[in-house]
Design an enzyme around this catalytic site. Sequence first.
Site, PDB file in Angstrom:
ATOM      1  N   ILE A   1       0.827  -1.193   0.000  1.00 25.16           N
ATOM      2  CA  ILE A   1       0.000   0.000   0.000  1.00 25.16           C
ATOM      3  C   ILE A   1       0.870   1.255   0.000  1.00 25.16           C
ATOM      4  CG2 ILE A   1      -1.931   1.157   1.145  1.00 25.16           C
ATOM      5  CD1 ILE A   1      -2.385  -1.822   0.226  1.00 25.16           C
ATOM      6  N   GLU A   2       1.934   1.240   0.778  1.00 24.32           N
ATOM      7  CA  GLU A   2       2.769   2.426   0.950  1.00 24.32           C
ATOM      8  C   GLU A   2       3.588   2.750  -0.295  1.00 24.32           C
ATOM      9  OE1 GLU A   2       3.082   4.697   3.162  1.00 24.32           O
ATOM     10  OE2 GLU A   2       1.734   3.934   4.709  1.00 24.32           O
ATOM     11  N   SER A   3       4.255   1.739  -0.846  1.00 30.76           N
ATOM     12  CA  SER A   3       5.248   2.024  -1.887  1.00 30.76           C
ATOM     13  C   SER A   3       5.273   1.011  -3.017  1.00 30.76           C
ATOM     14  CB  SER A   3       6.634   2.053  -1.245  1.00 30.76           C
ATOM     15  OG  SER A   3       6.942   0.767  -0.718  1.00 30.76           O
TER      16      SER A   3
END
Length: 541
Positions: A157-159
């Site tokens: 989700i983040e990166s």
Amino acid sequence: MNHHTTGLSLKIKLGLCLALFLTGCANVQKQAETSPVDVIPTSEATTSAATTATTTSATPPTAPSPPQVLAPFQAPIVKAKIDDVAEPPADIWVRIRQGFAMPDLENDLVKDREAWYAARPDYMVRMTERSRKYLFHIVEELERRNMPTELALLPFIESAFNPEAVSSAKAAGMWQFMPATGKYFDLKQNIFRDERRGVIESTRAALDYLQKLHGMFGDWHLALAAYNWGEGSVGRALAKNKAAGLGLSYSELSMPNETRYYVPKLQAVKNIISQPQNFNARLPLIQNHPYFKSVSITRDIDVKLAANFSGVSLEDFKALNPSMSRPVILAAGTPEILLPWDNAARFQRRLEEHAQKPLASWTAWSVPKTMKVSEASKLVKMTDAELRSVNQIPSGVQVKQGSTLLVARQGALDADVTEHLADNAKISFAPEIVLRRIMVKVQQGDTLATLASRHDVTPMNIAAWNKLKMPVALKPGQSIAILVPTTASSRGSKNTGKKSSINQGVKASTGGSNAKKPEVKSKPPAPKTGKQNSSNSSVRN
């Protein structure tokens, strides 16, 4: 006669005793040959012993019975079933599924994100393939801390599991730490390395932060919201709902759209990992085995040479060691590097072969005074372009005193970088001052001091520029040359009651009188660190 009778009687008695003895031995041997031998199981033997002990204490002692000869006891052999032995899963996805421990979130946003990911199978394949290098380590750390393995999916989700990712807000790495939050969790950030991108360092910091947030809110969904939005923001949203008598769950809080979708995204990925066949998804086989191994180094070494020694491409080497931002690895600051598991032994062998040979072609140099790049490049015997490129120096600036520059090894500059510089090196810039020559006509009453004050220079400067000997008396109408910095135009000349006549069109340096002041981009102010009640404590915001 009496002696004879007595001797005869004694012989008869001895004979009778011998006969009785021989008869007893025969009976014992016969009993041993004819009586069957019983093997008493352990439980029965225990019971029998207990019964005997009870009987002995309850009844008077009797004459002992002849001893029994028992066969040696053999414990029964129990063969364990192979199916009963738990074997670790061979697939990392199975291991992740077994560690799921968060409550499921079920709402329309989750379904929306499921559809989004399912419609992009190529994107999912790229993300999961990229995660191959890092998942085992993250899962190991989560299990060691007894944390739910859903968190191993958070970098999706983040990166998208890209350790080189940088957001528009300057969050960096797989776990997307903001600079200040990274410093709060002891992630080193200097010109040589940024541990927000480091695989091991950033994972440690992210799990520390998530544990801290879970301890604050007691709920993983709220902890994740705080990771994205900031713990202060989540705290205020909870207080607002509590005051209004509203629910305190993640779904019931009022929050920005990005945070509103944050946990549903993670839940959607969790659902796809749980049952990929339901979403037409294909998960690559990732072995439940370490992908990389940590290898110690004691000397500085060029990044290209380290990749060559390990037998991997430069791209793959950087994917495991993304925190390094210069072409050399400093052993004092980065004493360990990560290598593919099967390549570590090769690297160590090559390193031993080059024990007496140079490994690094770069070292660090502290700038003794504020100077132009052209001046610095001459001192370190490099071209301006080389020095700018390797140190990422923008145009139109000077390098400030105390800055650390990476320079080519040569002459006296031929030593490994010290731990202090490796951990604390920084580079600072100042606008490059370009002097502009102007001609000023002396007015009645002007002196060197009044002209110098008017143009923000010194009397000694004016005397030197015009080759005047001090003290000097100026004459009205006399032309005086003055060099002024282009940046001084923003401040302007000081107003006096007298006006100087400035000849336009005189010789000027590059840029002329209308040249703009060089712009130096400064870093945006860092947000507050991840402390309670800080609205900007998120790693993304």
